[in-house]
Design a protein around this motif. Structure first.
Motif, PDB file in Angstrom:
ATOM      1  N   UNK A  61       0.834  -1.217   0.000  1.00 18.74           N
ATOM      2  CA  UNK A  61       0.000   0.000   0.000  1.00 18.74           C
ATOM      3  C   UNK A  61       0.859   1.253   0.000  1.00 18.74           C
ATOM      4  N   UNK A  62       1.943   1.241   0.758  1.00 21.28           N
ATOM      5  CA  UNK A  62       2.860   2.389   0.805  1.00 21.28           C
ATOM      6  C   UNK A  62       3.476   2.631  -0.571  1.00 21.28           C
ATOM      7  N   UNK A  63       3.898   1.574  -1.230  1.00 25.38           N
ATOM      8  CA  UNK A  63       4.485   1.688  -2.565  1.00 25.38           C
ATOM      9  C   UNK A  63       3.431   2.210  -3.549  1.00 25.38           C
ATOM     10  N   UNK A  64       2.226   1.666  -3.504  1.00 26.75           N
ATOM     11  CA  UNK A  64       1.173   2.088  -4.422  1.00 26.75           C
ATOM     12  C   UNK A  64       0.765   3.543  -4.206  1.00 26.75           C
ATOM     13  N   UNK A  65       0.942   4.067  -3.016  1.00 25.61           N
ATOM     14  CA  UNK A  65       0.562   5.453  -2.709  1.00 25.61           C
ATOM     15  C   UNK A  65       1.657   6.464  -3.056  1.00 25.61           C
ATOM     16  N   UNK A  66       2.828   5.996  -3.449  1.00 26.27           N
ATOM     17  CA  UNK A  66       3.944   6.913  -3.720  1.00 26.27           C
ATOM     18  C   UNK A  66       3.655   7.798  -4.923  1.00 26.27           C
ATOM     19  N   UNK A  67       4.000   9.059  -4.801  1.00 29.16           N
ATOM     20  CA  UNK A  67       3.950   9.969  -5.953  1.00 29.16           C
ATOM     21  C   UNK A  67       5.140   9.715  -6.853  1.00 29.16           C
ATOM     22  N   UNK A  68       6.311   9.487  -6.224  1.00 28.81           N
ATOM     23  CA  UNK A  68       7.543   9.181  -6.955  1.00 28.81           C
ATOM     24  C   UNK A  68       8.109   7.903  -6.355  1.00 28.81           C
ATOM     25  N   UNK A  69       8.468   6.962  -7.222  1.00 24.86           N
ATOM     26  CA  UNK A  69       8.945   5.658  -6.791  1.00 24.86           C
ATOM     27  C   UNK A  69      10.243   5.331  -7.523  1.00 24.86           C
ATOM     28  N   UNK A  70      11.332   5.242  -6.777  1.00 27.67           N
ATOM     29  CA  UNK A  70      12.588   4.750  -7.325  1.00 27.67           C
ATOM     30  C   UNK A  70      12.565   3.240  -7.132  1.00 27.67           C
ATOM     31  N   UNK A  71      12.635   2.500  -8.222  1.00 29.88           N
ATOM     32  CA  UNK A  71      12.611   1.033  -8.172  1.00 29.88           C
ATOM     33  C   UNK A  71      14.004   0.551  -8.554  1.00 29.88           C
ATOM     34  N   UNK A  72      14.728   0.038  -7.568  1.00 30.87           N
ATOM     35  CA  UNK A  72      16.122  -0.341  -7.793  1.00 30.87           C
ATOM     36  C   UNK A  72      16.354  -1.811  -7.492  1.00 30.87           C
ATOM     37  N   UNK A  73      17.206  -2.396  -8.281  1.00 26.25           N
ATOM     38  CA  UNK A  73      17.572  -3.791  -8.045  1.00 26.25           C
ATOM     39  C   UNK A  73      18.869  -4.108  -8.756  1.00 26.25           C
ATOM     40  N   UNK A  74      19.449  -5.224  -8.397  1.00 20.69           N
ATOM     41  CA  UNK A  74      20.614  -5.686  -9.143  1.00 20.69           C
ATOM     42  C   UNK A  74      20.143  -6.397 -10.415  1.00 20.69           C
ATOM     43  N   UNK A  75      21.023  -6.512 -11.362  1.00 20.82           N
ATOM     44  CA  UNK A  75      20.715  -7.275 -12.567  1.00 20.82           C
ATOM     45  C   UNK A  75      21.181  -8.703 -12.347  1.00 20.82           C
ATOM     46  N   UNK A  76      20.244  -9.640 -12.394  1.00 24.20           N
ATOM     47  CA  UNK A  76      20.537 -11.068 -12.282  1.00 24.20           C
ATOM     48  C   UNK A  76      20.111 -11.722 -13.593  1.00 24.20           C
ATOM     49  N   UNK A  77      21.006 -12.451 -14.197  1.00 27.83           N
ATOM     50  CA  UNK A  77      20.696 -13.186 -15.436  1.00 27.83           C
ATOM     51  C   UNK A  77      20.081 -12.283 -16.501  1.00 27.83           C
ATOM     52  N   UNK A  78      20.569 -11.054 -16.590  1.00 29.18           N
ATOM     53  CA  UNK A  78      20.125 -10.140 -17.638  1.00 29.18           C
ATOM     54  C   UNK A  78      18.828  -9.415 -17.375  1.00 29.18           C
ATOM     55  N   UNK A  79      18.278  -9.510 -16.162  1.00 25.09           N
ATOM     56  CA  UNK A  79      17.033  -8.817 -15.841  1.00 25.09           C
ATOM     57  C   UNK A  79      17.005  -8.508 -14.338  1.00 25.09           C
ATOM     58  N   UNK A  80      15.876  -8.080 -13.819  1.00 30.77           N
ATOM     59  CA  UNK A  80      15.733  -7.770 -12.396  1.00 30.77           C
ATOM     60  C   UNK A  80      15.532  -9.057 -11.610  1.00 30.77           C
ATOM     61  N   UNK A  81      15.561  -8.969 -10.292  1.00 32.53           N
ATOM     62  CA  UNK A  81      15.470 -10.153  -9.437  1.00 32.53           C
ATOM     63  C   UNK A  81      14.046 -10.699  -9.342  1.00 32.53           C
ATOM     64  N   UNK A  82      13.970 -11.989  -9.044  1.00 37.85           N
ATOM     65  CA  UNK A  82      12.680 -12.614  -8.779  1.00 37.85           C
ATOM     66  C   UNK A  82      12.008 -12.015  -7.561  1.00 37.85           C
TER      67      UNK A  82
END
Length: 168
Positions: A61-82
């Motif tokens: 709910x907190x994520x869905x309510x964000x006006x601005x959302x930085x979505x960060x992750x490492x690259x695993x196997x050429x894409x984002x994490x599971x």
């Protein structure tokens, strides 16, 4: 602003980069609101529960309510994490409508740079987020000089961040 970190390792370099990126963008936008950090490594054991526990629901709910959302992750196997995928898959359809999302992937090899645009951006758009600027493909080798590397990208995204935060 919310910084969502999809690295399974607690205290990761991805987490540090996401916090610095989000805090810098908030300052550049002229706001003094604290950044809300969502570190999925702490929620990992509970994300696949048949019925989401209250803490997982509250974070979604907190994520869905964000006006601005930085979505960060490492690259695993050429894409984002599971881990990041499982968390985002638990959001309702169009949960990020009205959210400005800024995708960031940390990678060891520049050959994975397109993962931000080809894999993470479409997922955020599918959830309803506006992703008006290029995502950030951040090389691990550049982390020690993060501020310098971020300057051109932050200059490109700052106007959109400023506008989104002003809409509150």
């Amino acid at each position: 602003m919310v910084a969502l970190v999809g690295n399974p390792r607690p205290g990761s370099r991805t987490l540090g980069a996401a916090v610095e990126i989000a805090e810098t963008l908030v300052k550049e936008a002229g706001h003094d609101d604290p950044v809300t950090l969502v570190d999925l490594s702490a929620l990992a054991p509970r994300l696949l529960a048949p019925v989401p526990p209250p803490e997982v629901t509250a974070v979604r709910e907190r994520v869905a309510a964000a006006k601005v959302l930085v979505v960060a992750g490492p690259t695993y196997k050429g894409t984002y994490t599971g881990l990041l995928k499982v968390f985002l898959d638990g959001l309702p359809s169009r949960a990020l409508a009205g959210t400005l999302a800024l995708p960031v992937l940390v990678m060891g090899d520049p050959r994975h740079a397109l993962a931000v645009e080809v894999h993470l951006r479409p997922l955020l758009v599918e959830l309803g987020a506006a992703v008006p600027t290029p995502g950030l493909a951040l090389l691990e080798a550049d982390l020690p000089r993060l501020r310098e590397v971020l300057e051109p990208w932050q200059a490109a995204v700052a106007p959109q961040v400023r506008a989104a935060l002003a809409e509150r």
